[in-house]
Design an enzyme around this catalytic site. Structure first.
Site, PDB file in Angstrom:
ATOM      1  N   VAL A  72       0.836  -1.834   0.255  1.00 46.90           N
ATOM      2  CA  VAL A  72      -0.059  -0.229   0.126  1.00 46.90           C
ATOM      3  C   VAL A  72       0.999   1.336  -0.274  1.00 46.90           C
ATOM      4  O   VAL A  72       1.477   1.434   0.581  1.00 46.90           O
ATOM      5  CB  VAL A  72      -1.067   0.107   1.350  1.00 46.90           C
ATOM      6  CG1 VAL A  72      -1.855   1.451   1.321  1.00 46.90           C
ATOM      7  CG2 VAL A  72      -2.485  -0.766   1.291  1.00 46.90           C
ATOM      8  N   ALA A 117       4.799   3.644   2.796  1.00 42.58           N
ATOM      9  CA  ALA A 117       3.802   2.941   2.513  1.00 42.58           C
ATOM     10  C   ALA A 117       4.332   1.466   3.293  1.00 42.58           C
ATOM     11  O   ALA A 117       4.767   2.094   4.432  1.00 42.58           O
ATOM     12  CB  ALA A 117       5.146   2.626   0.821  1.00 42.58           C
ATOM     13  N   LYS A 118       3.499   0.861   3.033  1.00 44.26           N
ATOM     14  CA  LYS A 118       3.649  -0.915   3.986  1.00 44.26           C
ATOM     15  C   LYS A 118       3.327  -1.330   2.829  1.00 44.26           C
ATOM     16  O   LYS A 118       2.343  -1.456   2.246  1.00 44.26           O
ATOM     17  CB  LYS A 118       3.271  -0.662   5.321  1.00 44.26           C
ATOM     18  CG  LYS A 118       3.642  -1.734   5.603  1.00 44.26           C
ATOM     19  CD  LYS A 118       4.686  -0.916   6.984  1.00 44.26           C
ATOM     20  CE  LYS A 118       5.561  -1.530   7.763  1.00 44.26           C
ATOM     21  NZ  LYS A 118       5.816  -0.042   9.491  1.00 44.26           N
ATOM     22  N   GLY A 119       3.968  -2.837   3.325  1.00 43.59           N
ATOM     23  CA  GLY A 119       3.598  -4.133   2.426  1.00 43.59           C
ATOM     24  C   GLY A 119       3.803  -5.492   3.847  1.00 43.59           C
ATOM     25  O   GLY A 119       4.004  -4.797   4.823  1.00 43.59           O
ATOM     26  N   ASP A 158       9.887  -5.552   8.874  1.00 43.27           N
ATOM     27  CA  ASP A 158       8.835  -4.680   9.694  1.00 43.27           C
ATOM     28  C   ASP A 158       8.583  -5.841  10.623  1.00 43.27           C
ATOM     29  O   ASP A 158       9.179  -6.941  10.744  1.00 43.27           O
ATOM     30  CB  ASP A 158       7.538  -4.050   8.962  1.00 43.27           C
ATOM     31  CG  ASP A 158       7.096  -3.456  10.175  1.00 43.27           C
ATOM     32  OD1 ASP A 158       7.040  -2.079  10.899  1.00 43.27           O
ATOM     33  OD2 ASP A 158       5.730  -4.476  10.364  1.00 43.27           O
TER      34      ASP A 158
END
Ligand code: GLU
Length: 426
Positions: A72, A117-119, A158
């Site tokens: 995202v 962003a992050k996944g 993360d």
């Protein structure tokens, strides 16, 4: 100390909010104070782009298992999208959205030239073999690679991922695009990772505590500290705080914790963990559950594990003088309001755990320049970024009589809103 004002009751008090709605609650409050126009506010509340992919993996027993993967991109106005990849059973689209949004505000607050962003891949990495994790990482990377590039979107570790996973991501991306170390940060140093990156988030926690101690009328050397979590962030926070002279009185991992009011020897805990795979049942102190940990009397409580661990039910029982959020979003908004009413200051995640992405920025810079910094330089620059961010939050909180979290969000939201306007693309 900042004047802590009472917050109006949350508009959603009778229903539980999704993680993304929880983050947007603070975005909205910042937008209200900044008087942002409705359209601009809506841009900052929503994600820019979301990709969901299936991640089929050949398991060791020959079966194919299909996982959900996401990337995202929340907002890219200030620079390339930047944020970690989480492997966790709860890493669904809404959680990844909320974490992507937090990255936007964190990067802006730290004044790093990145968007957010992050996944995530919804899986339990502790139940996957190394081969399965490698294949999952390669498939996930191949399925999202068209959104990535060293100047478009740069993943990092993360929860549930680490330097090894970044090495696999870099390799999978490189098979398509050629050698590209700047495509991920948090890599092994041998592959272009930065010295000091692994310790950076925990080190940042100790930098913030040292800076905040004066405002909080606390002597860090005699402060008793409880740390929930003993993964990368929790361990390095314990290590850095211990080196600073603080007394670590309780630490936990997923299996439980250990409590000793006269102080724990962090080096011995690590040895115990390395021998036994956990620190639960360690005889250095009394055994405590993760829930009990949070309610221990202490000067500083550092939730450094997962989100939502402090909620409306346990917030009235918290006995800390201050909370430093080393995890992302460990406190629900209801709990945040309760702590605020109880005058327990909370130093927010987007400030406290910003050390990780700050050294990611240094790693990316080193990769682009094909040049390595010494660890002392990394740590010095990290110190500057964290102290500057802390000062800006403290000043705003004091001047406007708002909480540290409200101040941190307001600074982040204002900076992003300004560049959106400057770019003039709407
Ligand atoms: N996952 C970390 C965070 O939440 C680091 C992100 C990064 O280094 O890009 O801040």
């Amino acid at each position: 100390m900042a004047t802590i004002t009472s917050r109006p009751p949350t508009p959603f008090a009778n229903r539980s909010l999704t993680p993304f709605e929880e983050v947007n609650y603070f975005v909205d409050r910042a937008a209200d104070r900044l008087n942002l126009a409705d359209g601009l506010r809506e841009m900052l509340r929503r994600t820019w782009r979301e990709l969901g992919v299936q991640v089929p993996v050949r398991m060791d027993d020959g079966r194919i298992e299909v996982f959900n993967g996401y990337r995202v991109q929340h907002n890219g106005a200030r620079g390339p999208y930047k944020g970690g990849v989480r492997y966790h059973p709860l890493a669904d689209l809404d959680e990844v959205r909320s974490l992507a949004s937090l990255m936007t505000w964190k990067n802006a607050l730290l004044n790093l030239p990145f968007g957010g962003a992050k996944g995530g891949v919804q899986c339990d990495p502790t139940r996957l073999s190394e081969g399965e994790l490698n294949r999952l990482t390669r498939r996930y990377t191949a399925n999202i690679e068209h959104l990535l590039s060293p100047h478009r979107d740069i993943p990092a570790p993360d929860l549930g991922t680490n330097a090894q996973v970044m090495a696999w991501m870099m390799d999978a991306y490189g098979q398509i695009h050629g050698h590209s170390p700047a495509i991920v940060t948090g890599k092994p140093v041998e592959l272009g990772g930065s010295l000091g990156r692994e310790a950076a988030t925990g080190r940042g926690v100790s930098i913030i505590l040292k800076e905040a101690a004066e405002d909080l009328e606390m002597d860090p050397k005699s402060a008793g500290i409880v740390i929930q979590g003993f993964g990368n962030v929790g361990y390095w926070a314990a290590h850095s705080l211990d080196q600073m002279g603080c007394k670590i009185i309780a630490v936990s991992d997923v299996n439980g914790g250990v409590y000793n009011p006269s102080g724990l020897d962090v080096a011995r805990l690590v040895k115990y963990r390395d021998r036994n795979g956990t620190i639960a049942d360690c005889t250095e102190g009394d055994c405590v559950s993760n829930e009990e940990m949070l309610e221990l009397p202490c000067d500083v409580l550092v939730p450094a594990a997962i989100d939502n661990v402090i909620h409306a039910e346990n917030a009235p029982r918290i006995r800390a003088n201050v909370i430093l959020e080393a995890a992302n979003h460990p406190i629900t908004i209801d709990a945040d309001a309760i702590l605020n009413d109880r005058r327990i200051p909370v130093l927010p995640d987007i400030l406290v755990n910003g050390g990780g992405v700050t050294v990611s920025y240094f790693e990316w810079t080193q990769n682009l320049q094909e040049f390595h910094w010494e660890e002392s330089r990394v740590n010095e620059e990290l110190h500057k970024v964290m102290v500057t961010a802390y000062d800006s939050v403290r000043q705003k909180a004091h001047a406007d009589g708002i909480t540290y979290r409200e101040a941190a969000f307001e600074i982040g939201v204002e900076r992003v809103a300004n560049v959106v306007k400057l770019r003039g693309f709407v």
